[in-house]
Scaffold this motif. Sequence first.
Motif, PDB file in Angstrom:
ATOM      1  N   PHE A  75      11.899 -33.677   0.838  1.00 19.98           N
ATOM      2  CA  PHE A  75      12.290 -32.702   0.965  1.00 19.98           C
ATOM      3  C   PHE A  75      11.732 -31.687   0.942  1.00 19.98           C
ATOM      4  N   VAL A  76      10.979 -31.859  -0.637  1.00 24.23           N
ATOM      5  CA  VAL A  76       9.187 -30.762  -0.911  1.00 24.23           C
ATOM      6  C   VAL A  76       8.920 -31.363  -0.101  1.00 24.23           C
ATOM      7  N   SER A  77       8.368 -31.802   0.727  1.00 25.96           N
ATOM      8  CA  SER A  77       7.551 -32.158   1.821  1.00 25.96           C
ATOM      9  C   SER A  77       8.116 -31.860   3.479  1.00 25.96           C
ATOM     10  N   MET A  78       9.686 -32.113   3.464  1.00 30.73           N
ATOM     11  CA  MET A  78       9.504 -31.750   4.127  1.00 30.73           C
ATOM     12  C   MET A  78       9.771 -30.162   4.646  1.00 30.73           C
ATOM     13  N   ALA A  79      10.137 -29.309   3.103  1.00 28.56           N
ATOM     14  CA  ALA A  79      10.231 -27.917   2.790  1.00 28.56           C
ATOM     15  C   ALA A  79       8.859 -26.935   3.808  1.00 28.56           C
ATOM     16  N   ALA A  80       7.851 -28.186   2.347  1.00 29.28           N
ATOM     17  CA  ALA A  80       6.189 -28.012   2.976  1.00 29.28           C
ATOM     18  C   ALA A  80       5.656 -27.458   4.482  1.00 29.28           C
ATOM     19  N   GLU A  81       6.641 -28.185   4.976  1.00 31.48           N
ATOM     20  CA  GLU A  81       5.764 -28.515   6.676  1.00 31.48           C
ATOM     21  C   GLU A  81       6.751 -27.434   7.019  1.00 31.48           C
ATOM     22  N   ILE A  82       8.225 -27.205   6.960  1.00 31.39           N
ATOM     23  CA  ILE A  82       8.826 -26.295   7.457  1.00 31.39           C
ATOM     24  C   ILE A  82       7.798 -25.107   7.104  1.00 31.39           C
ATOM     25  N   ALA A  83       8.418 -24.528   6.302  1.00 29.18           N
ATOM     26  CA  ALA A  83       6.948 -23.436   5.624  1.00 29.18           C
ATOM     27  C   ALA A  83       5.637 -23.572   6.898  1.00 29.18           C
ATOM     28  N   HIS A  84       5.231 -24.766   6.796  1.00 32.49           N
ATOM     29  CA  HIS A  84       3.808 -24.217   7.354  1.00 32.49           C
ATOM     30  C   HIS A  84       3.933 -23.508   8.967  1.00 32.49           C
ATOM     31  N   GLY A  85       5.499 -24.234   9.534  1.00 36.71           N
ATOM     32  CA  GLY A  85       5.661 -23.996  10.820  1.00 36.71           C
ATOM     33  C   GLY A  85       5.504 -25.579  11.331  1.00 36.71           C
ATOM     34  N   SER A  86       5.288 -26.771  11.167  1.00 39.35           N
ATOM     35  CA  SER A  86       4.980 -27.627  12.458  1.00 39.35           C
ATOM     36  C   SER A  86       6.864 -28.931  11.971  1.00 39.35           C
ATOM     37  N   LEU A  87       7.230 -28.274  11.711  1.00 38.88           N
ATOM     38  CA  LEU A  87       8.808 -28.333  11.700  1.00 38.88           C
ATOM     39  C   LEU A  87       9.813 -27.410  11.744  1.00 38.88           C
ATOM     40  N   ASP A  88      10.783 -28.398  12.874  1.00 40.84           N
ATOM     41  CA  ASP A  88      11.830 -26.680  13.565  1.00 40.84           C
ATOM     42  C   ASP A  88      13.014 -27.094  13.137  1.00 40.84           C
ATOM     43  N   CYS A  89      13.282 -26.830  11.626  1.00 40.64           N
ATOM     44  CA  CYS A  89      14.749 -27.036  11.288  1.00 40.64           C
ATOM     45  C   CYS A  89      15.372 -25.942   9.885  1.00 40.64           C
ATOM     46  N   ASP A  90      15.742 -25.743  10.147  1.00 40.79           N
ATOM     47  CA  ASP A  90      16.340 -25.100   8.877  1.00 40.79           C
ATOM     48  C   ASP A  90      17.124 -26.236   8.125  1.00 40.79           C
ATOM     49  N   LEU A  91      16.447 -25.831   6.693  1.00 42.52           N
ATOM     50  CA  LEU A  91      16.682 -26.734   5.027  1.00 42.52           C
ATOM     51  C   LEU A  91      17.075 -25.877   4.184  1.00 42.52           C
ATOM     52  N   THR A  92      18.587 -26.558   3.205  1.00 44.05           N
ATOM     53  CA  THR A  92      19.029 -25.613   2.249  1.00 44.05           C
ATOM     54  C   THR A  92      18.979 -26.826   1.321  1.00 44.05           C
ATOM     55  N   ILE A  93      18.720 -27.154   0.703  1.00 43.78           N
ATOM     56  CA  ILE A  93      18.456 -28.370  -0.618  1.00 43.78           C
ATOM     57  C   ILE A  93      19.024 -27.506  -1.225  1.00 43.78           C
ATOM     58  N   LEU A  94      20.697 -28.621  -1.984  1.00 47.99           N
ATOM     59  CA  LEU A  94      20.702 -28.378  -2.725  1.00 47.99           C
ATOM     60  C   LEU A  94      20.464 -29.871  -4.465  1.00 47.99           C
ATOM     61  N   TYR A  95      20.049 -29.233  -5.227  1.00 49.31           N
ATOM     62  CA  TYR A  95      18.794 -30.197  -6.138  1.00 49.31           C
ATOM     63  C   TYR A  95      19.725 -30.445  -7.123  1.00 49.31           C
ATOM     64  N   GLY A  96      20.556 -31.420  -7.887  1.00 49.33           N
ATOM     65  CA  GLY A  96      21.122 -32.048  -8.831  1.00 49.33           C
ATOM     66  C   GLY A  96      20.366 -32.465  -9.993  1.00 49.33           C
ATOM     67  N   SER A  97      19.984 -31.533 -11.502  1.00 50.40           N
ATOM     68  CA  SER A  97      19.341 -31.692 -12.349  1.00 50.40           C
ATOM     69  C   SER A  97      20.258 -31.775 -13.597  1.00 50.40           C
ATOM     70  N   VAL A  98      19.909 -32.277 -14.545  1.00 50.68           N
ATOM     71  CA  VAL A  98      20.770 -32.264 -15.815  1.00 50.68           C
ATOM     72  C   VAL A  98      20.253 -31.168 -15.933  1.00 50.68           C
ATOM     73  N   SER A  99      19.458 -30.395 -16.303  1.00 53.14           N
ATOM     74  CA  SER A  99      18.846 -28.897 -17.508  1.00 53.14           C
ATOM     75  C   SER A  99      17.722 -28.677 -16.547  1.00 53.14           C
ATOM     76  N   THR A 100      17.236 -27.275 -16.696  1.00 52.45           N
ATOM     77  CA  THR A 100      16.375 -26.807 -16.349  1.00 52.45           C
ATOM     78  C   THR A 100      15.224 -27.364 -16.856  1.00 52.45           C
ATOM     79  N   THR A 101      14.718 -27.744 -17.292  1.00 54.64           N
ATOM     80  CA  THR A 101      13.461 -28.431 -17.782  1.00 54.64           C
ATOM     81  C   THR A 101      13.930 -30.245 -16.754  1.00 54.64           C
ATOM     82  N   ASP A 102      14.518 -30.449 -17.018  1.00 51.93           N
ATOM     83  CA  ASP A 102      14.688 -31.421 -15.723  1.00 51.93           C
ATOM     84  C   ASP A 102      14.138 -31.095 -14.027  1.00 51.93           C
ATOM     85  N   ILE A 103      14.044 -30.206 -13.467  1.00 44.75           N
ATOM     86  CA  ILE A 103      13.710 -29.943 -12.473  1.00 44.75           C
ATOM     87  C   ILE A 103      12.392 -30.433 -12.036  1.00 44.75           C
TER      88      ILE A 103
END
Length: 385
Positions: free
Chosen positions: A164-192
Amino acid sequence: MKVNNFFWDALGATRVTRARRKLIAHGDAHAPYTDHVGELTDVEDVSPTARRITFEAISPDVLPPFQAGQYVSLDLQIEGTVTTRPYSISSAPYVARRGADSRLQITVRHTDAPEVFAARWLYEEVRVGDEFSAHLPFGDFFYEPLRDARRVVALAGGSGITPFVSMAAEIAHGSLDCDLTILYGSVSTTDIVLREDLEALAASCERVRVVNVISGDEKGLPDGYEQGFISAELIRKYTQGSPSDGGTSYFVCGPAVMYTHVLAELAKLEVPERRIRTEVFGSPRKAGHAKEQVFELTVKRGLEETVIPARSTEPLAVALERAGIPNHTRCRSGACGYCRARLLTGEVYVPEQGDGRRLADKQNGYVHACSVWPLSDCTLEVPIV
Ligand code: FES
């Protein structure tokens, strides 16, 4: 089928041969999708337990095209064992396309689990200057406008965030045409994993939104974070419109345990199956033995027959690799079928979740060696590769 006349059809093979020769004469000297060699040029911590590894192409000296969300299969030599491991590419495709400065990145997470030796080795042992051969790209876990809805909600856990980081970067670059919302589950903030990258991408592009969902009992979470697990309510909250209306595609990537939970939550929301895409990270864990046992695995390869040890805690593909028996693998999660072999005798555990076999293969005793665990002494017929 149109039949022109006997001679025209009979001479078809000559025309095919001529066309083939022409294509070969004008083709690239390098096979584009296999046996790339890259040099490791950077290793960087992207969380207390995850490292991003950067490769640059050596031979051929260009990186092959890939889609955001696909994976690379790395050849690894670890303590005398030759094995492969799939890693989702965490960098964007445009970064691999940009000529002199092109590169490709994967992100690996440290684990103490004894059976996850390859990720641990990559995390602890690799150094700048090391060279790797790789096969790429693989997998169909990418956004396809003809198949997927324009709005995508990504449900990620652990190192399952990388595609999803790859997809998000491609969208931000303008090379991928979709809207992406990421729900990212982690145990703690340091775990992200890749937290800074995710924050920077969300800040720079309004089509990318990142919501961290923290399952641990952590106080004072930053604004915009959620506490708990990725639940049906949370998915509904971050979906525009109704989850069941088909206007949103859901992409799921994470460890097997999270995958089971999230699919159940999507089922509660009556999301149509055609709108769900999944990528399981790593081998589904065996549910069998409480204690480790070592069985005898008889391997038939052409006229050759070899008896090797097979641990109950490792898939049969690993037993073959430990014994130096060649065995093609790519996805290592039971999906692609590269490691198909025939079980002649014995009993194995086949997890439902990692069973990508065709019905005919199931009926005829074939297994995917990367995702079956021995429950007794076995005999396996493997192809000569
Ligand atoms: S390597 Fe893909 S199914 Fe085994």
